[in-house]
Every structure is written in C-alpha cells, then in structure tokens.
Motif scaffolding. Structure first.
Motif, PDB file in Angstrom:
ATOM      1  N   ALA A 133      41.934  13.451  32.240  1.00  0.00           N
ATOM      2  CA  ALA A 133      42.392  14.734  31.705  1.00  0.00           C
ATOM      3  C   ALA A 133      43.418  15.382  32.625  1.00  0.00           C
ATOM      4  N   SER A 138      47.719  14.846  26.430  1.00  0.00           N
ATOM      5  CA  SER A 138      46.784  14.721  25.321  1.00  0.00           C
ATOM      6  C   SER A 138      47.070  13.524  24.426  1.00  0.00           C
ATOM      7  N   LYS A 139      48.335  13.255  24.171  1.00  0.00           N
ATOM      8  CA  LYS A 139      48.716  12.197  23.230  1.00  0.00           C
ATOM      9  C   LYS A 139      48.333  10.802  23.700  1.00  0.00           C
ATOM     10  N   ARG A 141      45.405  10.265  25.778  1.00  0.00           N
ATOM     11  CA  ARG A 141      44.047  10.268  26.333  1.00  0.00           C
ATOM     12  C   ARG A 141      43.095   9.323  25.615  1.00  0.00           C
ATOM     13  N   ASP A 215      52.140  19.860  27.890  1.00  0.00           N
ATOM     14  CA  ASP A 215      50.816  19.775  27.277  1.00  0.00           C
ATOM     15  C   ASP A 215      50.071  21.089  27.418  1.00  0.00           C
ATOM     16  N   GLN A 220      46.637  22.800  25.441  1.00  0.00           N
ATOM     17  CA  GLN A 220      45.679  22.021  26.192  1.00  0.00           C
ATOM     18  C   GLN A 220      45.340  22.680  27.526  1.00  0.00           C
ATOM     19  N   ASP A 297      44.255   7.906  18.946  1.00  0.00           N
ATOM     20  CA  ASP A 297      45.440   8.696  19.292  1.00  0.00           C
ATOM     21  C   ASP A 297      46.375   8.873  18.097  1.00  0.00           C
ATOM     22  N   GLN A 300      44.741  11.961  15.846  1.00  0.00           N
ATOM     23  CA  GLN A 300      44.192  12.961  16.761  1.00  0.00           C
ATOM     24  C   GLN A 300      43.328  14.002  16.067  1.00  0.00           C
ATOM     25  N   ASP A 354      39.799  14.946  24.502  1.00  0.00           N
ATOM     26  CA  ASP A 354      40.813  15.781  23.857  1.00  0.00           C
ATOM     27  C   ASP A 354      40.246  17.104  23.341  1.00  0.00           C
ATOM     28  N   SER A 355      38.929  17.242  23.293  1.00  0.00           N
ATOM     29  CA  SER A 355      38.310  18.437  22.721  1.00  0.00           C
ATOM     30  C   SER A 355      37.785  19.409  23.761  1.00  0.00           C
ATOM     31  N   SER A 419      42.149  19.708  17.199  1.00  0.00           N
ATOM     32  CA  SER A 419      43.173  19.571  18.235  1.00  0.00           C
ATOM     33  C   SER A 419      44.575  19.771  17.680  1.00  0.00           C
TER      34      SER A 419
END
Length: 432
Positions: A133, A138-139, A141, A215, A220, A297, A300, A354-355, A419
C-alpha cells in the motif's frame, strides 16, 4: 521530446516498488516453507511421538494460536514503527524457532515451539500489505498482492517436494534446520534495502513519487489517511473481508494440512509420489493466482465478481475429489479445485488492500488475516477430529471444507465495492 520520453521509459523499466515486492515475496516464500514442511513431516512426527490424528492436527494448530494472538499487535507495531523494522525482526525470530523444531523430542515442547514460531510470523502479513500500500499505486495493488500471494501456492509446492526428498534421505528433523537458515540472511537484506517512506529511498524516481502523490489526490490518501483505526472497525468492509477470509482459510488450511496424509493413508501413494502430486495443485495455482489479481485490477469496482464464481466452482470440485474412484481422477480434481480456489484468492487481497486506508494498512489487514489465522488453528484440528470420529474416513472432513467455501462466497455477495465511485466523486469535488 521523443528522446526525453524514451529516456524516461528506460529509467522506469525497473521501479523501486518492484524491488520491494521481490523482497516481500522472498520473505513470504520462506515463511510458507517454514510452516508447510511440517505437513509432510506430520506422519513421521506422529510415529516418533506416538500420537494420533487429533494430536498431529494440534501441532499445526499450535502455530496458528500464536499466529492469531499476535497478528493485530504485530500490525499495530508495523504501523507505529515501520514495516521494515518489524519484518526484519520477525523473520529472524521465526527462522530461529523453525530450526529449533528439528531438535525437539517431546510433544509438549513441540507445541510450545510451534506456538512461538507462530508469534514470529504474525507481524508478516500486516507489514507486507502495508509495504504494498505504501509503494504501489491503487491501480497495481491487485496484481502486486496476487504476485506476493503466489507463495501460497509455490510455498506448499516447493515445501512438499523438498521436504519429501530430505525426509526420505535423512529423516524429518534436518529439514527444519535447513530451511531456517536463509531467513536470517533475508532479514538483513530487508533492513538495509527497504525504507519505510518511499521518499527516503535513494533510488526512487520522481515519476514513481508522482504516481503515489496522484493516487493520494484522488481519494486513496487525503480522504482515507485521516481515518482512525477505531473508525475502520465500524466499517462493514473490514468485517466482511475478515469473515470471507476466515471461511476461505478453513478450506485452504484444511486442504493443505491433510492432503498429504490423505494421499498416503487413503490412496496409498508413496512418500515421493505424495510430494510430487501434492505439489501439482499449487504449481497450477501459482499461475491462476496472478491472473486473478490481474483481473481484479481490471474490475476495481467489482472485484468480488472474480472471487465468488471461482470459490463456488472450487467447492463443487472438492466435493467430487474425495468421491473419485481412481487415483488419477483424485489428482485431476485436486488440480481443478486449486485452479479456481487460487484465482479467487488472487482477487481477494486486491479488494482488501484497495478498500482499507494505507496509513493503517498493517493494522487493518492484520484484522482480516487474523480471521484466516483463527481458521488455520481450527481447521486442521477439526478435520483431525472428524477423521478420527469416522474411523479414518475423510468424507466428512472434505464436506466440511467444501461448505466453508460456499459460505465465503455468500458473504462476498454482501460486499459493496466503492473504490471507483470514491475516485469519481473526489474528482468531481476537485473540479467543482
């Protein structure tokens, strides 16, 4: 201008975050080798210590008691002091107790040793997910977590083959001493190569830092980073993912812990054949794990729809496996089950990372992984009891883990992924 772009692409060919992921992957691989070889050694430990299936299952469960107890405290330490420091210490600790496993001669001491081994591995999940992280946008992860998670498949595959070879030649004790040594070296590498803050890394480029900054600007970081852990505890997504992982790991650890014994005791495989055929589903799962993360990904906002159908198919195939009339069909079904189960796992951790907020990722992801640790404690022991109660029949035990997969899919249906919506809403707010 074209020359500048070409130079920039060359500079970005290998990024610092790839080095971080590589070291995290090696660390996870060693952790799985250290914990998985005992599943091959278990029948021989049982003979040496003169203990039954339930007691053998308790040896595996002892690891998960320590693993579960220190999971969240380990994550808190990683968030407070940095994932690099905590991970370096942790790998040295568990490597020591891995080596000690090979010199234990009493059942109570074996339980204590495996418990302390579990304490050492407990900070790893939260620390590593925080590392991803911290260094990955994010794109990427989902793909990064799935690559890291390939150790869940390669680890058992390598462990079963290596352990079978060493045990058949030297007995079960030397295998633990051999696999404990490399961890000490990797602990030093992590300490000297990784930095807790990407901006402190001497080799990171401005382009990488810009990706991470961008990000943050789109939801994020600045919106999520200020959320406290107490606030996260009140969010449904934390408990939904924890329960999903609990029931998924009921199946994973039940399958992983008892498959070698099933092949030896029920299907009549030799030790080396068991090592080879136990490794096959994990080798297949290595590929599907990464593919599941990649698909995650690409979807998402709807990562759960990669997870749900795959675990349901996996549950059906597991049910078919223990009913297979021939050994060839058993091997075929276990490989098909692994194909779908590990694709689901590859997508799952993309959803988690991502959450949850990056600032407290170690603590939050530790809560999720703690659910899996509790499952890891319960599943081998419960399956041992079911096998003993059935007079050595594995039917009820396999039905037990198939049902657990179905429950995990049912819980995943309740997840509402936001997301993509969060990013759009944040962008609209900035434009306004």
């Amino acid at each position: 201008m074209n020359g500048y772009n070409q130079k920039k692409q060359t500079e970005q060919r290998w990024k610092v975050r790839y080095t971080v992921l590589l070291l995290l992957w090696v660390c996870w691989m060693l952790s799985f080798l250290d914990r998985m070889v005992i599943t091959i050694a278990l029948p021989f430990i049982g003979k040496d210590f003169n203990i039954g299936a339930a007691a053998q299952g308790l040896i595996i469960s002892a690891f998960f008691i320590g693993y579960a107890i220190f999971q969240i405290p380990g994550g808190i330490l990683a968030d407070k002091f940095g994932f690099r420091r905590v991970m370096s210490f942790a790998i040295g600790w568990w490597s020591l107790f891995t080596m000690l496993t090979g010199v234990i001669f009493s059942f109570p001491l074996m339980l204590a040793c495996r418990f302390l081994f579990g304490l050492g591995e407990a900070p790893l999940p939260g620390s590593s997910y925080k590392g991803i992280a911290t260094y990955f946008p994010s794109k990427e992860r989902g793909t990064a977590t799935s690559i890291q998670s390939t150790v869940n498949t390669l680890g058992p595959a390598v462990a079963t083959i290596a352990a079978a070879a060493i045990i058949s030649s030297f007995g079960w004790r030397p295998v633990f001493i051999c696999i404990g040594i490399p961890g000490l070296f990797i602990g030093f590498l992590i300490w000297f190569i990784i930095k807790d803050n990407p901006s402190d890394h001497p080799k990171i480029t401005k382009a990488e830092l810009e990706e991470l900054k961008e990000d943050e600007e789109f939801g994020q970081g600045q919106q999520k980073q200020n959320i406290s852990f107490k606030e996260v505890l009140r969010k449904p997504i934390l408990w939904q993912t924890t329960l999903i992982w609990f029931f998924f790991d009921i199946t994973f650890w039940g399958f992983t812990s008892w498959l070698p014994s099933y092949l030896i005791n029920v299907r009549g495989f030799s030790l080396m054949s068991t090592g080879i055929f136990s490794a096959l589903p994990y080798l297949i799962g290595t590929v599907t794990m990464v593919f599941g993360g990649y698909l995650s990904d690409r979807f998402q906002g709807n990562r759960k729809w990669i997870f749900i159908p795959n675990v349901l198919i996996g549950a059906v195939v597991l049910y078919l496996m223990f009913q297979a009339p021939t050994n060839t069909m058993v091997i075929t079904y276990q490989c098909i089950a692994a194909f779908f189960m590990f694709m689901a796992q590859g997508s799952f951790w993309g959803l988690v990372v991502d959450s949850l907020p990056s600032k407290i990722m170690a603590t939050s992801s530790s809560v999720v992984n703690c659910g899996g640790s509790i499952a890891g404690f319960m599943s081998p022991f419960i399956m041992g009891l079911l096998i003993e109660a059935s007079g050595g029949n594995y039917r009820t035990a396999f039905i037990f883990i198939a049902i657990a997969l179905i429950i995990s899919a049912a819980i995943a249906l309740t997840v509402r992924s936001k997301s993509n919506n969060n990013k759009r809403n944040t962008a609209e707010t900035i434009e306004a």
